[in-house]
Design an enzyme around this catalytic site. Structure first.
Site, PDB file in Angstrom:
ATOM      1  N   TYR A  13      33.243  32.123  59.101  1.00 12.00           N
ATOM      2  CA  TYR A  13      33.705  33.127  60.024  1.00 12.00           C
ATOM      3  C   TYR A  13      32.342  34.281  60.196  1.00 12.00           C
ATOM      4  O   TYR A  13      31.931  34.842  59.261  1.00 12.00           O
ATOM      5  CB  TYR A  13      34.791  34.024  59.569  1.00 12.00           C
ATOM      6  CG  TYR A  13      35.259  35.140  59.861  1.00 12.00           C
ATOM      7  CD1 TYR A  13      35.084  35.774  61.298  1.00 12.00           C
ATOM      8  CD2 TYR A  13      36.261  36.230  59.467  1.00 12.00           C
ATOM      9  CE1 TYR A  13      35.248  36.605  61.880  1.00 12.00           C
ATOM     10  CE2 TYR A  13      36.649  37.107  59.873  1.00 12.00           C
ATOM     11  CZ  TYR A  13      36.079  37.488  61.367  1.00 12.00           C
ATOM     12  OH  TYR A  13      36.878  38.728  61.837  1.00 12.00           O
ATOM     13  N   LYS A  21      34.463  30.521  63.412  1.00 12.71           N
ATOM     14  CA  LYS A  21      34.983  31.726  64.412  1.00 12.71           C
ATOM     15  C   LYS A  21      33.809  32.351  64.560  1.00 12.71           C
ATOM     16  O   LYS A  21      33.217  33.040  63.769  1.00 12.71           O
ATOM     17  CB  LYS A  21      36.011  32.446  63.660  1.00 12.71           C
ATOM     18  CG  LYS A  21      36.537  33.551  64.371  1.00 12.71           C
ATOM     19  CD  LYS A  21      37.392  34.500  63.575  1.00 12.71           C
ATOM     20  CE  LYS A  21      37.818  35.807  64.280  1.00 12.71           C
ATOM     21  NZ  LYS A  21      38.708  36.523  63.732  1.00 12.71           N
TER      22      LYS A  21
END
Length: 310
Positions: free
Chosen positions: A142, A171
């Site tokens: 992330y 992400k």
């Protein structure tokens, strides 16, 4: 965990739900259960909790585990579950990832460690430690440099991908759209990528992304899911139209620090019991509320509590 064996199935709009609190600041599991049910009714393709929108840094490890357990129970394996398990220390990250694995999560979304500003070599060691500890758990990096003060470089992502079979995706929550392309080019187009930047969610699909983990799905879940569905069905004009219709709600989310505006709207819609955000965040100021009301009115049709609007 039925999606864990094939993470490439985890496509579309993954809703990163807020963590509801009571007006007194306690974890509100009843509101959280209701939110997850609403996401399912609205057609979201998966659910996440514990990312930036979920205020993880303002919670104890026990509270985060409780929230993950509630979401897992409500989902019942109907759609993918991608909890955020990253924390400021490696020990807590490992504890949270372990709990997520035991709860049957399909992926673990691990944020780059914040505040400490590690080097790229430090990031390789950090993610390597998590991946080695949980070889059967798919790990998603992330990347959110606006919150962590560190940007994981495309070359670093590629090194991690080559070294660990269970590091399967990322992400990307950076406004540098070139970064998205560099990562996919260096890691291979089978590397899974979701966007966390609302106005880059739709563009990412055109270069090989598989979906988005957008805070916007908190307040307009049906419309965000529909945008993905329109695009993959070939109705690109319909998807683009919805992308622009959603723009006022994107602006609304960031009138003040996310997730305070989203929680205000959810409380006003009766979806959660309170718009409370934990310190150091505060609920929207009077000036912020005025802007939120104006922007909300511009896209009121997309805030219908359930059903697809497009």
């Amino acid at each position: 965990m039925r999606f864990r064996s094939d993470p490439a199935q985890i496509r579309g709009s993954i809703a990163p739900v807020v963590t509801p609190f009571t007006a007194e600041g306690a974890l509100d599991t009843d509101s959280l259960r209701a939110l997850v049910r609403w996401q399912l009714e609205s057609g979201s393709h998966g659910v996440s909790i514990g990312g930036s929108t979920g205020e993880p840094s303002a919670q104890t490890i026990e509270e985060r585990v409780t929230a993950m357990r509630v979401v897992a129970e409500e989902l019942g394996d109907r759609v993918p579950f991608l909890p955020g398990t990253g924390a400021v220390t490696l020990q807590h990250t490992l504890e949270l990832t372990d709990e997520a694995q035991k709860l049957g999560a399909d992926l673990a979304l691990v944020i780059t460690p914040y505040y400490s500003r590690p080097t790229q070599e430090g990031l390789i060691a950090w993610y390597g430690a998590v991946a080695n500890e949980f070889p059967d758990m798919p790990i998603v990096i992330y990347n959110v440099p606006s919150r962590t003060a560190v940007d994981i470089a495309p070359d670093t992502v590629a090194k991690l991908r080559r070294a660990h079979d269970n590091i399967v995706g990322i992400k990307e929550t950076t406004k540098d759209f070139e970064h998205f392309s560099h990562v996919l080019h260096k890691c291979g187009r089978d590397f899974l990528m979701w966007s966390g930047i609302e106005l880059l969610c739709l563009p990412l699909l055109s270069i090989g992304g598989i979906g988005f983990v957008s805070a916007l799905a908190n307040i307009a879940p049906a419309a965000v899911a529909r945008m993905y569905e329109l695009y993959v069905s070939g109705d690109h004009e319909g998807a683009i139209d919805l992308h622009y219709r959603l723009a006022p709600l994107v602006e609304l989310l960031f009138v003040e620090t996310n997730p305070a505006p989203a929680k205000h709207v959810l409380a006003d819609l009766g979806r959660i019991s309170s718009g409370y955000v934990r310190p150091p965040l505060i609920e929207p100021t009077p000036a912020g509320l005025e802007k939120i009301a104006k922007l909300r009115a511009e896209a009121a049709d997309l805030l219908i509590p359930s059903g697809v609007t497009a």
